[in-house]
Design an enzyme around this catalytic site. Structure first.
Site, PDB file in Angstrom:
ATOM      1  N   GLY A  14       0.890  -0.954   0.016  1.00 14.89           N
ATOM      2  CA  GLY A  14       0.121  -0.421  -0.087  1.00 14.89           C
ATOM      3  C   GLY A  14       0.079   1.128   0.065  1.00 14.89           C
ATOM      4  N   ASN A  16       1.782   3.096  -2.266  1.00 14.56           N
ATOM      5  CA  ASN A  16       1.003   4.010  -3.118  1.00 14.56           C
ATOM      6  C   ASN A  16      -0.409   5.113  -3.104  1.00 14.56           C
ATOM      7  OD1 ASN A  16       2.579   4.409  -5.967  1.00 14.56           O
ATOM      8  ND2 ASN A  16       2.451   1.871  -6.239  1.00 14.56           N
ATOM      9  N   MET A  92      -3.267  -7.292  -7.019  1.00 12.72           N
ATOM     10  CA  MET A  92      -3.059  -8.705  -7.351  1.00 12.72           C
ATOM     11  C   MET A  92      -4.138  -9.809  -8.130  1.00 12.72           C
ATOM     12  SD  MET A  92      -0.009  -7.841  -6.944  1.00 12.72           S
ATOM     13  CE  MET A  92       0.545  -9.190  -7.296  1.00 12.72           C
ATOM     14  N   ASN A 109      -4.326   1.769 -13.013  1.00  8.85           N
ATOM     15  CA  ASN A 109      -3.795   1.036 -12.521  1.00  8.85           C
ATOM     16  C   ASN A 109      -1.819   1.531 -12.524  1.00  8.85           C
ATOM     17  OD1 ASN A 109      -2.336  -1.269 -11.653  1.00  8.85           O
ATOM     18  ND2 ASN A 109      -1.533  -1.592 -13.536  1.00  8.85           N
ATOM     19  N   HIS A 111       1.861   0.752 -13.197  1.00  8.37           N
ATOM     20  CA  HIS A 111       2.714  -0.384 -13.506  1.00  8.37           C
ATOM     21  C   HIS A 111       4.134  -0.597 -13.203  1.00  8.37           C
ATOM     22  CE1 HIS A 111       3.771  -4.803 -14.876  1.00  8.37           C
ATOM     23  NE2 HIS A 111       4.530  -3.954 -15.708  1.00  8.37           N
ATOM     24  N   ASP A 147      -2.181  -4.646 -18.243  1.00 10.86           N
ATOM     25  CA  ASP A 147      -1.135  -3.807 -18.191  1.00 10.86           C
ATOM     26  C   ASP A 147      -1.306  -3.073 -19.659  1.00 10.86           C
ATOM     27  OD1 ASP A 147      -0.620  -4.224 -15.343  1.00 10.86           O
ATOM     28  OD2 ASP A 147       0.881  -5.901 -16.277  1.00 10.86           O
ATOM     29  N   GLU A 176       6.662   6.110  -8.401  1.00 11.82           N
ATOM     30  CA  GLU A 176       5.512   5.792  -8.490  1.00 11.82           C
ATOM     31  C   GLU A 176       4.641   6.062  -7.800  1.00 11.82           C
ATOM     32  OE1 GLU A 176       4.548   1.461  -8.332  1.00 11.82           O
ATOM     33  OE2 GLU A 176       6.461   1.199  -9.192  1.00 11.82           O
TER      34      GLU A 176
HETATM   35  C1  GRF Z   1       3.985  -1.823  -7.256  1.00  9.57           C
HETATM   36  O1  GRF Z   1       5.669  -1.941  -7.621  1.00  9.57           O
HETATM   37  C2  GRF Z   1       2.928  -1.796  -8.523  1.00  9.57           C
HETATM   38  O2  GRF Z   1       3.775  -0.457  -9.550  1.00  9.57           O
HETATM   39  C3  GRF Z   1       3.025  -2.496  -8.274  1.00  9.57           C
HETATM   40  O3  GRF Z   1       2.980  -3.173  -7.053  1.00  9.57           O
HETATM   41  C4  GRF Z   1       3.103  -2.679  -6.447  1.00  9.57           C
HETATM   42  C5  GRF Z   1       2.370  -2.391  -5.460  1.00  9.57           C
HETATM   43  O4  GRF Z   1       3.313  -1.847  -4.628  1.00  9.57           O
HETATM   44  N1  GRF Z   1       1.467  -2.632  -9.479  1.00  9.57           N
HETATM   45  P1  GRF Z   1       2.636  -0.637  -3.320  1.00  9.57           P
HETATM   46  O5  GRF Z   1       1.179  -1.534  -2.857  1.00  9.57           O
HETATM   47  O6  GRF Z   1       1.604   0.413  -3.762  1.00  9.57           O
HETATM   48  O7  GRF Z   1       3.760  -0.406  -2.048  1.00  9.57           O
END
Ligand code: GRF
Length: 206
Positions: A14, A16, A92, A109, A111, A147, A176
């Site tokens: 989490g 992001n 996921m 999303n 990636h 994706d 990110e």
């Molecule tokens: C990130 O690297 C994102 O790009 C990918 O999964 C990871 C998630 O990380 N889709 P977090 O749970 O946001 O720390």
């Protein structure tokens, strides 16, 4: 301006999600995280939501007869909180047609690669093993593929000769956390227009 209500789907760490919460709490983006939904009861994302007083909901996929039924349950939750944009943040699972039909061009999303390169799992490892000099991250709208939806923002990250998967992942993650809140901001300001494969970013109103 009325704030956009964002629903975040996350399965794990989490970070992001945290970046979006922080940007919204600082007032950097006209959006707020209205609810966090996870398919994993132990996701750190749920703890992060609770720490910020954001409703944190676990929906357990094995309880449902089909993916459609599972997603209908998610949709109920998102509707309940008046969500106008869904952000996948380390979610996921492949999004199916129930969610896509409820939120057309309203699911994003992130990636950890420069799409369309290195789709799928372990994108950073794929980049290291392939030997590219640059990788990065991509925020895109979600479509029925993996994706594969229209690209909103990308950031480029150099790959160093001595990089392992973890080194590159850490460097990409920093980016990110910058571009995801930025994409949410553009959406919240009504500045993203999808034209076929492409996303046009409209100029800020003067
Ligand atoms: C990130 O690297 C994102 O790009 C990918 O999964 C990871 C998630 O990380 N889709 P977090 O749970 O946001 O720390």
């Amino acid at each position: 301006m009325k704030k956009l209500r964002v629903g975040v789907l996350a399965s794990g760490r989490g970070s992001n999600l945290q970046a979006i919460i922080d940007a919204s709490e600082k007032g950097d983006i006209p959006a707020e995280v209205a609810v966090v939904v996870s398919d994993n009861a132990r996701a750190m994302a749920l703890d992060r939501a609770r720490e910020h007083g954001i409703p944190a909901v676990h929906i357990h996929p094995p309880y449902y007869k089909s993916k459609e039924e599972y997603e209908r349950r998610i949709v109920l939750e998102l509707r309940e909180y008046g969500v106008g944009l869904v952000c996948l943040a380390g979610y996921m699972r492949l999004v199916g047609k129930v969610l896509l039909e409820e939120f057309p061009n309203r699911i994003m999303n992130i990636h950890p690669a420069l799409l369309p390169s290195f789709k799928g799992l372990h994108a950073q490892r794929q980049a290291v093993e392939y030997g590219v000099r640059f990788s990065g991250c991509t925020v895109h709208f979600v479509d029925e593929g993996m994706d594969s939806g229209p690209i909103i923002l990308q950031a480029v990250v150099p790959v160093r000769q001595e990089d392992g998967e973890d080194d590159l992942s850490a460097r990409i993650l920093e980016q990110e956390h910058i571009i995801y809140p930025e994409a949410v901001r553009l959406f919240a300001e009504g500045r993203l227009r999808v034209e076929g494969r492409k996303v046009v970013i409209l100029r800020e109103e003067e």
